[in-house]
Motif scaffolding. Structure first.
Motif, PDB file in Angstrom:
ATOM      1  N   TRP A   1      80.664  16.169  48.802  1.00 43.06           N
ATOM      2  CA  TRP A   1      79.908  15.415  47.800  1.00 43.06           C
ATOM      3  C   TRP A   1      78.402  15.594  48.001  1.00 43.06           C
ATOM      4  CZ3 TRP A   1      80.473  13.593  43.235  1.00 43.06           C
ATOM      5  CH2 TRP A   1      79.617  12.624  42.723  1.00 43.06           C
ATOM      6  N   ASP A   2      77.991  15.640  49.272  1.00 44.11           N
ATOM      7  CA  ASP A   2      76.565  15.804  49.563  1.00 44.11           C
ATOM      8  C   ASP A   2      76.044  17.158  49.090  1.00 44.11           C
ATOM      9  OD1 ASP A   2      76.370  13.311  50.692  1.00 44.11           O
ATOM     10  OD2 ASP A   2      76.771  14.018  52.729  1.00 44.11           O
ATOM     11  N   THR A   3      76.813  18.229  49.319  1.00 43.98           N
ATOM     12  CA  THR A   3      76.359  19.552  48.879  1.00 43.98           C
ATOM     13  C   THR A   3      76.348  19.645  47.349  1.00 43.98           C
ATOM     14  OG1 THR A   3      78.622  20.406  49.109  1.00 43.98           O
ATOM     15  CG2 THR A   3      77.125  20.708  50.972  1.00 43.98           C
ATOM     16  N   PHE A   4      77.293  18.944  46.707  1.00 43.31           N
ATOM     17  CA  PHE A   4      77.327  18.927  45.240  1.00 43.31           C
ATOM     18  C   PHE A   4      76.082  18.238  44.683  1.00 43.31           C
ATOM     19  CE2 PHE A   4      78.515  16.711  41.268  1.00 43.31           C
ATOM     20  CZ  PHE A   4      78.783  17.820  40.478  1.00 43.31           C
ATOM     21  N   LEU A   5      75.719  17.107  45.285  1.00 40.18           N
ATOM     22  CA  LEU A   5      74.515  16.393  44.844  1.00 40.18           C
ATOM     23  C   LEU A   5      73.261  17.218  45.103  1.00 40.18           C
ATOM     24  CD1 LEU A   5      75.272  12.730  46.016  1.00 40.18           C
ATOM     25  CD2 LEU A   5      75.440  13.686  43.707  1.00 40.18           C
ATOM     26  N   LEU A   6      73.237  17.927  46.233  1.00 43.57           N
ATOM     27  CA  LEU A   6      72.092  18.780  46.552  1.00 43.57           C
ATOM     28  C   LEU A   6      71.975  19.921  45.541  1.00 43.57           C
ATOM     29  CD1 LEU A   6      69.779  19.421  48.513  1.00 43.57           C
ATOM     30  CD2 LEU A   6      71.402  20.843  49.804  1.00 43.57           C
ATOM     31  N   MET A   7      73.124  20.479  45.155  1.00 49.81           N
ATOM     32  CA  MET A   7      73.122  21.557  44.162  1.00 49.81           C
ATOM     33  C   MET A   7      72.565  21.064  42.830  1.00 49.81           C
ATOM     34  SD  MET A   7      76.318  23.639  42.470  1.00 49.81           S
ATOM     35  CE  MET A   7      76.754  22.175  41.497  1.00 49.81           C
ATOM     36  N   LEU A   8      72.994  19.856  42.427  1.00 52.91           N
ATOM     37  CA  LEU A   8      72.484  19.298  41.181  1.00 52.91           C
ATOM     38  C   LEU A   8      70.984  19.046  41.251  1.00 52.91           C
ATOM     39  CD1 LEU A   8      75.228  16.726  40.085  1.00 52.91           C
ATOM     40  CD2 LEU A   8      74.822  19.016  39.191  1.00 52.91           C
ATOM     41  N   GLU A   9      70.535  18.568  42.400  1.00 50.14           N
ATOM     42  CA  GLU A   9      69.119  18.260  42.556  1.00 50.14           C
ATOM     43  C   GLU A   9      68.258  19.511  42.527  1.00 50.14           C
ATOM     44  OE1 GLU A   9      66.031  16.371  45.871  1.00 50.14           O
ATOM     45  OE2 GLU A   9      68.204  16.250  46.185  1.00 50.14           O
ATOM     46  N   LYS A  10      68.705  20.565  43.210  1.00 52.11           N
ATOM     47  CA  LYS A  10      67.883  21.756  43.362  1.00 52.11           C
ATOM     48  C   LYS A  10      68.130  22.816  42.289  1.00 52.11           C
ATOM     49  CE  LYS A  10      66.010  20.092  47.066  1.00 52.11           C
ATOM     50  NZ  LYS A  10      64.589  19.648  47.040  1.00 52.11           N
ATOM     51  N   PHE A  11      69.358  22.831  41.727  1.00 48.78           N
ATOM     52  CA  PHE A  11      69.692  23.903  40.776  1.00 48.78           C
ATOM     53  C   PHE A  11      70.342  23.393  39.491  1.00 48.78           C
ATOM     54  CE2 PHE A  11      70.041  25.712  45.095  1.00 48.78           C
ATOM     55  CZ  PHE A  11      69.022  26.645  45.020  1.00 48.78           C
ATOM     56  N   GLY A  12      70.377  22.073  39.308  1.00 55.94           N
ATOM     57  CA  GLY A  12      71.048  21.526  38.127  1.00 55.94           C
ATOM     58  C   GLY A  12      70.421  21.984  36.822  1.00 55.94           C
ATOM     59  N   VAL A  13      69.096  21.924  36.748  1.00 56.01           N
ATOM     60  CA  VAL A  13      68.399  22.337  35.531  1.00 56.01           C
ATOM     61  C   VAL A  13      68.591  23.831  35.293  1.00 56.01           C
ATOM     62  CG1 VAL A  13      66.142  22.567  34.426  1.00 56.01           C
ATOM     63  CG2 VAL A  13      66.709  20.483  35.681  1.00 56.01           C
TER      64      VAL A  13
END
Length: 202
Positions: free
Chosen positions: A47-59
């Motif tokens: 879950w943490d890596t998923f949230l990090l992915m959204l934060e850094k590469f979501g846009v």
């Protein structure tokens, strides 16, 4: 008759809107990946890596999807329009002017101010989404639906007028035909209010 009004329905207006911003979406994706390149590595599934992915590469991910959907969607929209245009009306051009410089103004007005925004926080993202929504609402009601930098790579845009039953009508024409001039015969197909797809008759 040539004055009957058709409408782009369903997802067609959205596809054209997204395709018009395809260069911007690509720039946003590349910029976010570049500035967060140190996070571009496999960190397992959690879950943490998923949230990090959204934060850094979501846009970047959403922008890339929008670019792909818009480009493919616009291709199919005009594929269907070209097929329907065979049932269009034959007219004689009364007056016509080239509008191929309009996409340049479109790029300068909408893309340049947006591309330098910081997409690292939710405020900027919400602002961007709100701006895109407002622009989309205006876009589908105006000639901007044909003023598209991507369509401009293949099609030509004209402002033109013609006579029908002694009534002068005018509109915006998008065409594969280059350098259409007055008195030429053109087949046009209505795709919106004063919006037409057409081509020079052989």
């Amino acid at each position: 008759m040539a004055n009957s009004i058709n409408r782009l329905k369903g997802l067609a207006p959205l596809a054209l809107f997204l395709s018009s911003y395809m260069p911007l979406f690509i720039i946003i994706s590349l910029r976010q990946v570049w500035f967060n390149s140190e996070f571009f590595s496999w960190g397992g599934i959690s879950w943490d890596t998923f949230l990090l992915m959204l934060e850094k590469f979501g846009v970047a991910i959403i922008s890339a999807v929008c670019a792909i959907v818009g480009t493919i969607g616009a291709y199919f929209v005009f594929r269907f329009i070209r097929t329907d245009a065979k049932n269009g009306d034959n007219i004689i051009i009364e007056s016509i002017s080239n509008m191929n410089d309009e996409p340049l103004a479109y790029l300068a007005t909408y893309i340049v101010p947006i591309m330098f925004q910081d997409y690292g926080n939710w405020i900027d993202i919400v602002t961007m989404v709100a701006l895109f929504y407002i622009t989309y609402c205006l876009y589908i009601k105006s000639k901007l639906i044909l003023v598209n930098p991507i369509l401009g790579l293949k099609y030509h845009i004209y402002s033109f007028s013609y006579k029908e039953c002694d009534i002068e009508r005018q509109g915006i024409l998008i065409s594969t035909s280059k350098d259409i001039i007055e008195t030429e015969r053109v087949k046009i197909y209505n795709i919106g209010y004063q919006l037409y797809f057409g081509y020079r008759r052989q």
